[in-house]
Motif scaffolding. Structure first.
Motif, mmCIF file in Angstrom:
data_model
loop_
_atom_site.group_PDB
_atom_site.id
_atom_site.type_symbol
_atom_site.label_atom_id
_atom_site.label_comp_id
_atom_site.label_asym_id
_atom_site.label_seq_id
_atom_site.Cartn_x
_atom_site.Cartn_y
_atom_site.Cartn_z
ATOM 1 N N PRO A 442 8.702 -5.147 9.270
ATOM 2 C CA PRO A 442 7.480 -5.789 8.773
ATOM 3 C C PRO A 442 6.569 -4.854 8.004
ATOM 4 N N PHE A 443 6.608 -3.570 8.320
ATOM 5 C CA PHE A 443 5.677 -2.638 7.687
ATOM 6 C C PHE A 443 6.000 -2.440 6.215
ATOM 7 N N LYS A 444 7.234 -2.685 5.846
ATOM 8 C CA LYS A 444 7.588 -2.634 4.428
ATOM 9 C C LYS A 444 6.902 -3.772 3.674
ATOM 10 N N GLU A 445 6.921 -4.973 4.257
ATOM 11 C CA GLU A 445 6.256 -6.112 3.621
ATOM 12 C C GLU A 445 4.753 -5.895 3.523
ATOM 13 N N ILE A 446 4.174 -5.375 4.593
ATOM 14 C CA ILE A 446 2.734 -5.122 4.602
ATOM 15 C C ILE A 446 2.369 -4.091 3.536
ATOM 16 N N TYR A 447 3.191 -3.052 3.427
ATOM 17 C CA TYR A 447 2.941 -2.007 2.436
ATOM 18 C C TYR A 447 2.902 -2.586 1.028
ATOM 19 N N TYR A 448 3.883 -3.398 0.675
ATOM 20 C CA TYR A 448 3.920 -3.961 -0.680
ATOM 21 C C TYR A 448 2.820 -5.005 -0.883
ATOM 22 N N ALA A 449 2.427 -5.683 0.164
ATOM 23 C CA ALA A 449 1.356 -6.670 0.037
ATOM 24 C C ALA A 449 0.019 -6.003 -0.284
ATOM 25 N N VAL A 450 -0.230 -4.855 0.315
ATOM 26 C CA VAL A 450 -1.536 -4.211 0.125
ATOM 27 C C VAL A 450 -1.536 -3.218 -1.034
ATOM 28 N N THR A 451 -0.347 -2.795 -1.509
ATOM 29 C CA THR A 451 -0.304 -1.820 -2.599
ATOM 30 C C THR A 451 0.192 -2.403 -3.917
ATOM 31 N N ARG A 452 1.123 -3.363 -3.874
ATOM 32 C CA ARG A 452 1.771 -3.928 -5.058
ATOM 33 C C ARG A 452 2.549 -2.876 -5.839
ATOM 34 N N GLN A 515 1.040 5.707 4.476
ATOM 35 C CA GLN A 515 1.657 5.938 5.776
ATOM 36 C C GLN A 515 2.185 4.657 6.425
ATOM 37 N N ILE A 516 1.846 3.519 5.880
ATOM 38 C CA ILE A 516 2.225 2.249 6.514
ATOM 39 C C ILE A 516 3.731 2.132 6.746
ATOM 40 N N PRO A 517 4.594 2.493 5.779
ATOM 41 C CA PRO A 517 6.032 2.333 6.026
ATOM 42 C C PRO A 517 6.576 3.191 7.160
ATOM 43 N N THR A 518 5.809 4.201 7.582
ATOM 44 C CA THR A 518 6.299 5.105 8.637
ATOM 45 C C THR A 518 5.880 4.665 10.032
ATOM 46 N N ILE A 519 5.086 3.604 10.129
ATOM 47 C CA ILE A 519 4.584 3.158 11.421
ATOM 48 C C ILE A 519 5.741 2.772 12.340
ATOM 49 N N GLN A 520 5.591 3.118 13.608
ATOM 50 C CA GLN A 520 6.576 2.756 14.629
ATOM 51 C C GLN A 520 5.919 1.856 15.671
#
Length: 564
Positions: A442-452, A515-520
């Motif tokens: 999910p953190f990949k989706e969140i990253y692209y949603a907030v950064t584009r 750092q969002i994609p690295t969240i665990q």
């Protein structure tokens, strides 16, 4: 006053009801949340047997709900296939496939996924003969990154009975060269000719893949999913197996079933009546209106720039789709449509609007999936008709921008991969992954949603479409829950809701977006039970494998009881 079985607390709790995280505690009894509030407000729920866990400044939030995925296919790709997404040429693909096959001499079929010729220097479909040189004695099927076409070797065509005399199926192409020879590329429904045979996996293998998915979902904090119909790929889906796991209490991810919208309405009714539990539930029907832009099968309002003779088209005759929609809507079914081109989006909205006019307005929550290109006049229609946009933010970075702009025109770029505009236009937007088209993380989706951030990883595509972190989390929790009629049970942290809760390794609101994609995920709780617990040694809490001992082996972190 009821006494809680567990109390969990943190200085950072995101309930989904506010735009930020705040200090709070949750009282949990059985499979439900009793109450959420300030720590002092929760003290009255603590009894002599209550277990108390404090997570410092680690974020506590609702479990993720993936609004769009293909469960078994994703597990096959993740756990039993070779990843070709990093390959930059057809030759590199073959090298990876050969190495993978050599390590699996006992496998009957060789599976691969993620190749994409738009990333290669030679942006052309590859040929089967290149695969044949590496593997000629076993069938090979390689799924494209978008999942709408495949590259197979000659052995795969042979065992599937596909020859140059085989007719193209409806909405499919068996590609041939100028001499009429099969190239090994199967487009849209032509993929089924081989995939139907390749995906007929034995029961033991299916169970292995299903259990691997459940473990992966728990590790990533995904507590609910919408498992959508995926054409021939549904050959892998085993509803009886799902049902068995549910009955035996082994289902650790809530699964919302969306089988095919078709003319068989009685079968749909029977499926709806069979799967009705809290963890395994028939929720609606799903079908494809179109294909994908890169294959010129996405249904556009205008001709493709590089193939002006076509606008793509619907996967089925429009009258057929219309009859399916009107019948299913009349019978009270929710409908979700794959709709990528602006022509497909308009057709979907038109059909849902007509269903309202003929069958009457109800809380149908029909949805359109993907919405890669949309005409601006259709944006407000989502709210007017009550249609849910269901999008996958990371799709904008699947391939170079040119895969769209050179085909559909730069003037449509402002209306490509919309996110914030759609969110602002409706009351509820749902996020998902389309796993395995992208990863389950999910953190990949969140990253692209907030950064584009786009395919290059450097520039941004339609920066104005960025959403806030809070909005991204809501779309991935309560928005997805709403899209599945579960907003009264799931999606936010509130008293009375099911205890599907996750704890992250930090406060997501305190870190940089990079750092969002690295969240665990540190802990995943589903239905009030801990189904995943990290063993990370650098965690603020010293992790114990025994949930009961979590508090007793914490180091320097006060529990609510100690604070009293």
């Amino acid at each position: 006053m009821e006494i809680a079985d567990k109390i969990i607390s943190s200085e950072a709790v995101f309930t989904g009801l506010e735009n930020e995280a705040k200090p709070a505690a949750l009282a949990i009894k059985g499979n439900k949340i009793l109450a959420v509030g300030a720590k002092e407000e929760i003290l009255s729920y603590i009894g002599s047997e209550t277990k108390e866990y404090h997570f410092g400044n680690q974020l506590i939030m609702p479990g993720f709900h993936d609004a769009h995925l293909h469960l078994m296919l994703g597990s096959l790709f993740t756990h039993a296939s070779v990843d070709l997404s990093g390959a930059r040429s057809s030759e590199e693909v073959v090298t990876l496939v050969k190495r993978f096959a050599d390590e699996r001499q006992g496998e009957k079929w060789i599976f691969g996924y993620g190749w994409d010729q738009t990333k290669w220097a030679v942006k052309e479909f590859p040929k089967r003969f290149l695969l044949d040189k590496a593997i000629h004695d076993r069938p090979v099927i390689l799924f494209h990154a978008e999942g709408h076409y495949t590259w197979v070797n000659s052995k795969a065509l042979q065992v599937s009975g596909v020859t140059k005399k085989t007719a193209n199926p409806d909405y499919g192409v068996i590609e041939k060269d100028d001499e009429g020879e099969l190239t090994g590329i199967l487009i849209e429904t032509a993929t089924n000719l081989v995939a139907d045979i390749a995906l007929a996996l034995p029961e033991e293998k299916q169970r292995e893949l299903f259990e691997a998915f459940l473990k992966q979902a728990a590790r990533l904090g995904v507590t609910s999913v919408n498992d959508l119909y995926a054409s021939s790929f549904d050959r892998l889906k085993n509803l009886n197996m799902y049902h068995e796991y549910d009955k035996n209490g082994k289902l650790t991810t809530r699964i919302h079933l969306y089988p095919a919208l078709s003319g068989n309405i009685e079968e749909a009714k029977a499926t709806r009546d069979t799967y009705r539990s809290e963890k395994l539930r028939f929720t609606g029907l799903k079908q494809f209106i179109d294909g994908v832009v890169t294959g010129h099968t996405a249904y556009m309002l205008d001709p493709y720039l590089d193939r002006p003779e076509t606008k793509g088209g619907p996967a089925f005759p429009e009258e057929t789709i219309r009859n399916w929609v009107l019948t299913a809507d009349r019978e009270g079914f929710q409908i979700r449509f794959h709709a990528i081109g602006d022509g497909a989006v308009r057709l979907g909205l038109d059909l849902f609007e007509e269903a309202q006019q003929i069958n009457g307005i109800r809380d149908s929550r029909h949805a359109l999936e993907h919405i890669e290109v949309i005409h601006p006049t259709d944006i407000p229609r989502f709210k007017e008709i009550g249609v849910i946009p269901s999008v996958q933010p990371s799709h904008l970075a699947l391939m170079p921008k040119e895969s769209h702009t050179l085909r559909v025109g730069k003037e449509k770029a402002p209306y490509t991969y919309l996110c914030r505009t759609l969110k602002d236009a409706v009351d509820h937007i749902a996020f998902g992954t389309d796993y395995p088209i992208t990863t389950l993380n999910p953190f990949k989706e969140i990253y692209y949603a907030v950064t584009r951030v786009d395919f290059t990883g450097e520039s941004k595509w339609n920066k104005k479409e960025q959403v806030t972190l809070a909005d991204a989390l809501r779309a991935y929790t309560q928005g997805a829950a709403y899209s599945s009629f579960r907003e009264n049970e799931l999606g936010t942290l509130e008293g009375g809701k099911l205890a599907d809760i996750i704890v992250l390794d930090c406060n997501l609101f305190d870190i940089s977006v990079d750092q969002i994609p690295t969240i665990q995920v540190e802990l995943t709780m589903m239905d009030g039970e801990v189904i995943y617990l990290s063993s990370a040694e650098d965690s603020p809490l010293h992790r114990c494998r025994d949930e009961r001992s979590l508090v007793s082996c914490s180091e320097g972190v006060q529990t609510p009881a100690e604070q009293r």
